[in-house]
Scaffold this active site. Structure first.
Site, mmCIF file in Angstrom:
data_model
loop_
_atom_site.group_PDB
_atom_site.id
_atom_site.type_symbol
_atom_site.label_atom_id
_atom_site.label_comp_id
_atom_site.label_asym_id
_atom_site.label_seq_id
_atom_site.Cartn_x
_atom_site.Cartn_y
_atom_site.Cartn_z
ATOM 1 N N LYS A 114 -17.760 5.263 -5.366
ATOM 2 C CA LYS A 114 -18.228 6.474 -6.052
ATOM 3 C C LYS A 114 -19.065 6.044 -7.238
ATOM 4 O O LYS A 114 -18.916 4.930 -7.751
ATOM 5 C CB LYS A 114 -17.032 7.313 -6.544
ATOM 6 C CG LYS A 114 -17.349 8.772 -6.773
ATOM 7 C CD LYS A 114 -17.229 9.609 -5.515
ATOM 8 C CE LYS A 114 -17.512 11.072 -5.760
ATOM 9 N NZ LYS A 114 -17.133 11.907 -4.624
HETATM 10 P P1 NAD Z 1 -21.604 21.601 -7.292
HETATM 11 O O1 NAD Z 1 -22.255 20.949 -8.452
HETATM 12 O O2 NAD Z 1 -22.481 22.103 -6.182
HETATM 13 O O3 NAD Z 1 -20.671 22.823 -7.764
HETATM 14 C C1 NAD Z 1 -19.676 22.673 -8.720
HETATM 15 C C2 NAD Z 1 -19.142 24.059 -9.055
HETATM 16 O O4 NAD Z 1 -18.046 23.935 -9.953
HETATM 17 C C3 NAD Z 1 -20.187 24.935 -9.743
HETATM 18 O O5 NAD Z 1 -20.051 26.266 -9.263
HETATM 19 C C4 NAD Z 1 -19.745 24.874 -11.211
HETATM 20 O O6 NAD Z 1 -20.166 26.014 -11.933
HETATM 21 C C5 NAD Z 1 -18.261 24.822 -11.049
HETATM 22 N N1 NAD Z 1 -17.578 24.314 -12.242
HETATM 23 C C6 NAD Z 1 -17.899 23.239 -12.998
HETATM 24 N N2 NAD Z 1 -17.059 23.123 -14.028
HETATM 25 C C7 NAD Z 1 -16.170 24.131 -13.918
HETATM 26 C C8 NAD Z 1 -15.052 24.562 -14.667
HETATM 27 N N3 NAD Z 1 -14.667 23.887 -15.761
HETATM 28 N N4 NAD Z 1 -14.372 25.646 -14.259
HETATM 29 C C9 NAD Z 1 -14.745 26.337 -13.164
HETATM 30 N N5 NAD Z 1 -15.787 25.985 -12.406
HETATM 31 C C10 NAD Z 1 -16.504 24.900 -12.774
HETATM 32 O O7 NAD Z 1 -20.541 20.553 -6.739
HETATM 33 P P2 NAD Z 1 -19.920 20.454 -5.298
HETATM 34 O O8 NAD Z 1 -20.720 19.474 -4.511
HETATM 35 O O9 NAD Z 1 -19.671 21.809 -4.756
HETATM 36 O O10 NAD Z 1 -18.531 19.734 -5.620
HETATM 37 C C11 NAD Z 1 -17.364 20.465 -6.014
HETATM 38 C C12 NAD Z 1 -16.139 19.612 -5.760
HETATM 39 O O11 NAD Z 1 -16.104 19.235 -4.392
HETATM 40 C C13 NAD Z 1 -16.072 18.306 -6.543
HETATM 41 O O12 NAD Z 1 -14.723 17.999 -6.810
HETATM 42 C C14 NAD Z 1 -16.630 17.293 -5.556
HETATM 43 O O13 NAD Z 1 -16.209 15.976 -5.846
HETATM 44 C C15 NAD Z 1 -16.022 17.829 -4.281
HETATM 45 N N6 NAD Z 1 -16.694 17.391 -3.058
HETATM 46 C C16 NAD Z 1 -18.011 17.607 -2.835
HETATM 47 C C17 NAD Z 1 -18.582 17.197 -1.651
HETATM 48 C C18 NAD Z 1 -20.024 17.474 -1.305
HETATM 49 O O14 NAD Z 1 -20.429 17.181 -0.176
HETATM 50 N N7 NAD Z 1 -20.824 18.046 -2.182
HETATM 51 C C19 NAD Z 1 -17.817 16.526 -0.681
HETATM 52 C C20 NAD Z 1 -16.461 16.334 -0.934
HETATM 53 C C21 NAD Z 1 -15.905 16.771 -2.119
#
Ligand code: NAD
Length: 424
Positions: A114
């Site tokens: 990561k």
């Molecule tokens: P993203 O940047 O697209 O979205 C993140 C979301 O979380 C946004 O809506 C943001 O406003 C919200 N957020 C941020 N801080 C916050 C808070 N304090 N309280 C409430 N909401 C908050 O990110 P993503 O890609 O959707 O990733 C979200 C989670 O999923 C992370 O934990 C990431 O590691 C995990 N994840 C993502 C992927 C991927 O393919 N993108 C894959 C596996 C896991």
């Protein structure tokens, strides 16, 4: 990181501490392989880099960047890159370790890695964002590569950032190395289905878990925390299946509508103004109230450590689908188990993204691209096979799905370690 800078001394309540306690819970199920378990409790390699750039106003800014390769026993490192002002080395260590478990849980030929930069990208111009991305990529270029470690998008990173990373790495090695990152734009070797893959995996595993619980998705009430790539796509798929999205929280606030939010309107507004921009579609409530909203399914899809013991005591959900990485602290896990709430853990629930990243990498190497139906059929099959195997393990040992996932994954990782032997 704790005062004594060490892999094995986590800061209290840190994601790395959460990960270490999750590994401890699986030791009784590892048999003779338990002698290798320490290899999972420390990353193979952790790189900290300085990322200096000239800002638009002529000043020089320095950002701290990280790339951690947790374990490569089963294949090259794989894992996203996060741009966030709160990123720390210890957080990236935990996220890299969860990638090791995740790739093994769905049986992809990868290890776990990561990366991250301690930066608020919302405060950068597009040009500054490109400079930060390129300098970071160049600095970590000594350890990443199509056969060694393959980054991908995570919080606040996207296909454009992956395109800059691919270009920077390619310029440095003198060629076009599409396979160095996944989550790229389609015309640069990206894969159909990648953008929606993680949310789709949350839906596929969630639908199966609901079926086994006897929970009808039609009319089921769902609360979603985090409305980005993962949360919004999962919400749309559940809504298509007949569920009602009754509460959504993002970094701007919380919106509630007990009759179900209109996602066709909420999704586009949230992209520019956050969910609070959709005042006309529901009630804006204080953030802590999100955890009190009556719901059947809770999807934490923002950041780690959100589902605390207090929040676990009050949620009305019967099913928690971990879209985010590490959203549930260990104490909350125990409380949810005591209350009979089923948790589909992150390391299987959100594995759809890395699975289609794997498809993208395979397609890049073969220069032959599949259509979206083929991608989705293969994705669904891999997710369902993995979930069924984990469910059988959980039933056999009478353990949680999380510990069962770790049991299946750790056995694969440690068996590979044992077969490879220790060098020298
Ligand atoms: P993203 O940047 O697209 O979205 C993140 C979301 O979380 C946004 O809506 C943001 O406003 C919200 N957020 C941020 N801080 C916050 C808070 N304090 N309280 C409430 N909401 C908050 O990110 P993503 O890609 O959707 O990733 C979200 C989670 O999923 C992370 O934990 C990431 O590691 C995990 N994840 C993502 C992927 C991927 O393919 N993108 C894959 C596996 C896991």
């Amino acid at each position: 990181m704790s005062e004594k800078l060490s892999f094995v001394n986590p800061t209290a309540n840190s994601p790395w501490g959460t990960y270490l306690s999750q590994v401890d819970r699986v030791v009784p199920y590892l048999g003779p392989l338990a002698r290798w378990v320490e290899t999972l409790k420390r990353p193979k390699r952790a790189l900290i880099v300085d990322v200096p750039i000239e800002m638009d106003d002529g000043t020089i800014a320095h950002f701290e960047g990280y790339r951690v390769q947790h374990n490569m026993s089963r294949g090259p490192g794989k894992g996203g890159v996060r741009f966030h002002p709160d990123v720390t080395l210890e957080e990236v260590m935990a996220l890299s370790a969860w990638m090791t478990i995740k790739t093994a849980a769905v049986n992809l030929p990868y290890g776990g890695a990561k990366g991250g930069i301690r930066v608020d990208p919302k405060k950068l111009s597009l040009q500054e964002l490109e400079k930060v991305t390129r300098r970071y990529t160049s600095e970590i270029g000594i350890i990443i590569g199509p056969h060694t470690d393959i980054p991908a998008p995570d919080v606040n990173t996207n296909a454009q950032i992956m395109a800059w990373m691919m270009d920077t790495y390619s310029m440095n090695v003198g060629g076009t190395a599409t396979g160095v990152v996944t989550g790229k734009p389609l015309h640069l070797g990206g894969s159909l289905g990648r953008v929606k893959a993680t949310g789709r995996g949350v839906f596929v595993t969630g639908r199966e878990a609901a079926r086994r619980l006897g929970l009808d998705l039609r009319g089921a009430r769902i609360a979603v925390q985090g409305f980005g790539n993962v949360g919004s796509v999962a919400a749309e798929l559940f809504a298509e299946a007949g569920a009602k999205i009754v509460a959504v929280q993002d970094h701007t606030g919380t919106i509630v509508n007990t009759n179900g939010l209109d996602l066709a309107k909420l999704v586009p507004i949230s992209r520019t103004d956050g969910v609070v921009g959709f005042k006309a579609g529901g009630d804006i409530v204080p953030n802590e109230d999100f955890w009190d909203v009556a719901c059947d399914i809770l999807i934490p899809a923002a950041l780690e450590g959100q589902l605390t013991a207090e929040r676990a005591k009050k949620t009305t959900a019967k099913l928690v689908l971990e879209g985010a990485n590490g959203p549930t602290v260990p104490e909350a896990d125990d409380i949810l188990a005591e209350r009979g709430v089923l948790v589909v853990p992150d390391v299987i629930c959100n594995a759809g993204g890395v699975t289609v990243s794997y498809f993208e990498w395979v397609q890049d190497f073969s220069s032959f691209f599949w259509d979206e139906d083929e991608i989705n059929v293969r994705l669904d099959r891999i997710m369902m096979n993995a979930l069924n195997q984990i469910w059988d393990t959980a039933d056999k040992h009478k353990i949680s799905l999380r510990t069962a996932t770790y049991a299946v994954a750790c056995e694969r990782i440690l068996m590979a370690r044992q077969e490879r032997g220790l060098y020298p």
